[in-house]
Design a protein around this motif. Structure first.
Motif, mmCIF file in Angstrom:
data_model
loop_
_atom_site.group_PDB
_atom_site.id
_atom_site.type_symbol
_atom_site.label_atom_id
_atom_site.label_comp_id
_atom_site.label_asym_id
_atom_site.label_seq_id
_atom_site.Cartn_x
_atom_site.Cartn_y
_atom_site.Cartn_z
ATOM 1 N N ILE A 212 0.980 3.955 -3.213
ATOM 2 C CA ILE A 212 0.698 5.566 -2.952
ATOM 3 C C ILE A 212 1.939 6.416 -3.352
ATOM 4 O O ILE A 212 1.760 7.244 -4.095
ATOM 5 N N ALA A 213 3.172 6.046 -2.787
ATOM 6 C CA ALA A 213 4.302 6.592 -3.170
ATOM 7 C C ALA A 213 4.465 6.660 -4.656
ATOM 8 O O ALA A 213 4.673 8.070 -5.114
ATOM 9 N N LEU B 13 1.292 2.235 9.706
ATOM 10 C CA LEU B 13 1.691 1.838 8.600
ATOM 11 C C LEU B 13 2.821 0.773 8.541
ATOM 12 O O LEU B 13 3.352 0.395 9.493
ATOM 13 N N HIS B 14 3.197 0.103 7.399
ATOM 14 C CA HIS B 14 4.252 -1.098 7.561
ATOM 15 C C HIS B 14 5.591 -0.532 7.085
ATOM 16 O O HIS B 14 5.427 0.351 5.943
ATOM 17 N N ARG C 27 18.311 -0.301 -0.914
ATOM 18 C CA ARG C 27 17.901 -1.202 -0.112
ATOM 19 C C ARG C 27 17.656 -2.561 -0.695
ATOM 20 O O ARG C 27 18.092 -3.623 -0.269
ATOM 21 N N MET D 277 11.372 -16.445 7.723
ATOM 22 C CA MET D 277 11.182 -14.949 7.530
ATOM 23 C C MET D 277 10.012 -14.388 7.506
ATOM 24 O O MET D 277 9.074 -15.241 6.959
ATOM 25 N N LEU E 63 0.961 -1.370 0.008
ATOM 26 C CA LEU E 63 0.128 -0.015 -0.052
ATOM 27 C C LEU E 63 0.981 1.150 -0.048
ATOM 28 O O LEU E 63 0.612 2.395 -0.811
ATOM 29 N N GLU E 64 1.987 1.223 0.618
ATOM 30 C CA GLU E 64 2.686 2.346 1.027
ATOM 31 C C GLU E 64 3.660 2.692 -0.184
ATOM 32 O O GLU E 64 3.622 3.978 -0.672
ATOM 33 N N LYS F 28 13.498 4.934 8.642
ATOM 34 C CA LYS F 28 13.745 6.016 7.693
ATOM 35 C C LYS F 28 12.698 5.589 6.488
ATOM 36 O O LYS F 28 12.218 6.319 6.046
ATOM 37 N N MET F 29 12.522 4.280 6.280
ATOM 38 C CA MET F 29 11.189 4.061 5.307
ATOM 39 C C MET F 29 10.077 4.379 5.938
ATOM 40 O O MET F 29 9.003 4.739 5.259
ATOM 41 N N ASN G 10 1.867 8.988 -6.150
ATOM 42 C CA ASN G 10 2.209 10.357 -5.913
ATOM 43 C C ASN G 10 3.344 11.006 -6.926
ATOM 44 O O ASN G 10 2.946 12.016 -7.610
ATOM 45 N N MET H 144 9.434 6.797 7.943
ATOM 46 C CA MET H 144 9.285 8.241 7.758
ATOM 47 C C MET H 144 9.066 8.577 6.222
ATOM 48 O O MET H 144 7.892 9.432 5.883
ATOM 49 N N GLU H 145 9.316 7.847 5.248
ATOM 50 C CA GLU H 145 9.111 8.300 3.890
ATOM 51 C C GLU H 145 7.560 7.684 3.717
ATOM 52 O O GLU H 145 7.003 8.565 2.764
ATOM 53 N N ASN H 146 7.481 6.616 4.054
ATOM 54 C CA ASN H 146 5.866 6.165 3.784
ATOM 55 C C ASN H 146 4.871 7.026 4.481
ATOM 56 O O ASN H 146 3.744 7.280 3.708
ATOM 57 N N ASP I 116 12.224 -0.212 8.277
ATOM 58 C CA ASP I 116 13.024 0.458 9.256
ATOM 59 C C ASP I 116 12.480 1.840 9.360
ATOM 60 O O ASP I 116 11.523 2.311 8.860
ATOM 61 N N TYR J 277 12.578 14.997 -3.836
ATOM 62 C CA TYR J 277 11.946 13.951 -3.007
ATOM 63 C C TYR J 277 11.865 12.426 -3.927
ATOM 64 O O TYR J 277 12.217 11.557 -3.370
ATOM 65 N N ARG K 107 15.128 11.033 -3.881
ATOM 66 C CA ARG K 107 15.674 10.399 -2.479
ATOM 67 C C ARG K 107 14.797 9.103 -2.269
ATOM 68 O O ARG K 107 15.259 8.145 -1.892
ATOM 69 N N PHE K 108 13.538 9.120 -2.719
ATOM 70 C CA PHE K 108 12.900 7.930 -2.851
ATOM 71 C C PHE K 108 13.510 6.738 -3.521
ATOM 72 O O PHE K 108 13.591 5.600 -3.144
ATOM 73 N N TRP L 277 6.692 -6.345 7.010
ATOM 74 C CA TRP L 277 7.422 -5.379 7.460
ATOM 75 C C TRP L 277 6.648 -4.970 8.706
ATOM 76 O O TRP L 277 5.452 -5.177 8.999
ATOM 77 N N ARG M 190 5.055 9.986 4.942
ATOM 78 C CA ARG M 190 5.087 11.301 4.142
ATOM 79 C C ARG M 190 4.144 10.948 3.035
ATOM 80 O O ARG M 190 3.254 11.857 2.572
ATOM 81 N N ASP M 191 4.255 9.943 2.279
ATOM 82 C CA ASP M 191 3.393 9.653 1.210
ATOM 83 C C ASP M 191 1.890 9.335 1.452
ATOM 84 O O ASP M 191 1.112 9.714 0.781
ATOM 85 N N VAL M 192 2.009 8.570 2.615
ATOM 86 C CA VAL M 192 0.717 7.951 2.949
ATOM 87 C C VAL M 192 -0.332 9.250 3.718
ATOM 88 O O VAL M 192 -1.299 9.447 3.610
#
Lengths: 252, 94
Positions: A39-40, B26-27, A147, B1, A35-36, B32-33, A43, B35-37, B30, A136, A139-140, B5, B39-41
């Protein structure tokens, strides 16, 4: 080409890459790996379309034939598009999506930073406005390449596969076409010769940090900037232009 | 595993001067991710000027079965509420 025609074509060149990439990303809406990220990516797609509208509204004005941004976006044939071939590459998997994005974003940020100093005030203003969004994006996408590359054995393998596939399309962004040279000489366009070393430096730094193997091949596919495209573009346009072709002049 | 997340709780400050408020979860792999998620969600419609992300596993929640002893004793102590004086109109967000 006179100055007005050259400016019009340069605006297409600036707008077509984000338009085709934005369309590719829009295909993922509702299909993102999570989902995350869904959306990213959506966007980012919307950011790109917003920027394309600015270029095409201006292009319609420069062209002065009474056409609109929609005519420019939806009624041109494949060979009239000047997007780079990278942006046409399919959404094979998330690694391909994010690798394609990283190459484009890294270049896009450098391009916009240069265009802020364009003698053309409208282009400078669009670049200034778009830059925050694109920082942004960079960065994304670069974080995700790191990763995946420096992740599990599976994610590393798939990111490397994507990189090997995308690599031949990574050079066209910084290859100067005659049109770009002309616009640079007029002080309107960006100087790709200055951008090129910075682009490779940043791309290589990201790939190194991602523990990926940089392909040695330094021969790159090109043609998009002069209208010669991969087979993918026809399918993209048939999708993108369907409504205007099926229902001419329809509007929301 | 694990397939998923870990879960994160997201707090957004809507304006400077206001407190961060819980907006959802959200999932992410870590911080950093996350924080970015976030921001987007959660900030795509200008909802915020600051984001906190906290791993959900670090939240200790009160037990609903104990809500009697935890919360009911305060119900009949109206004198603890600041309702016996008027607040000036200029004072917002109380």
């Amino acid at each position: 080409m006179n100055d007005q025609q050259a400016l019009y074509q340069y605006l297409l060149l600036l707008g077509d890459s984000p338009m085709i990439l934005g369309h590719r990303l829009s295909e993922l809406c509702g299909h993102g790996p999570s989902l995350e990220t869904d959306i990213a990516l959506t966007n980012i797609s919307l950011d790109l379309f917003g920027q394309v509208r600015n270029y095409f509204q201006y292009a319609a004005k420069v062209q002065a034939e009474g056409k609109s941004e929609d005519d420019i976006a939806f009624l041109r044939l494949a060979h009239e598009h000047r997007n780079v071939l990278l942006t046409e590459q399919p959404n094979t998997d998330f690694a391909h999506v994010i690798g394609r994005q990283m190459f484009f974003d890294t270049f896009h940020q450098l391009l916009l930073e240069a265009l802020r100093d364009s003698k053309d005030e409208q282009i400078a203003a669009i670049a200034h406005k778009s830059l925050k969004e694109v920082k942004y994006h960079t960065r994304f996408s670069s974080e995700w390449v790191k990763r995946l590359g420096d992740g599990t054995a599976e994610s590393h393998r798939r990111m490397q596969d994507a990189l090997d596939h995308l690599w031949p399309y990574a050079g066209e962004l910084v290859q100067e076409s005659p049109l770009e040279k002309q616009m640079k000489q007029q002080g309107i366009g960006a100087d790709l010769e200055q951008i090129r070393p910075l682009y490779w430096e940043r791309v290589n730094a990201i790939l190194r940090e991602a523990t990926l193997e940089v392909p040695e091949n330094s021969w790159f596919q090109a043609g998009g900037k002069k209208g010669i495209h991969t087979e993918h573009l026809g399918y993209i346009l048939s999708d993108l232009q369907y409504m205007q072709r099926a229902y001419p002049n329809m509007s929301w | 595993m694990k397939k998923q997340w870990p879960l994160w709780e997201i707090f957004i400050r809507s304006k400077n001067g206001l407190e961060h408020r819980h907006v959802g979860s959200l999932h992410a792999a870590d911080a950093k991710m996350a924080m970015e998620n976030a921001r987007d969600v959660y900030t795509r419609r200008q909802e915020g000027v600051s984001i906190w992300v906290v791993p959900s596993k670090h939240i200790t929640a009160s037990n609903p079965d104990e809500s009697g002893e935890l919360f009911e004793p305060s119900m009949d102590k109206a004198y603890r509420h600041p309702t016996f004086y008027d607040l000036p109109d200029e004072l917002k967000h109380m």
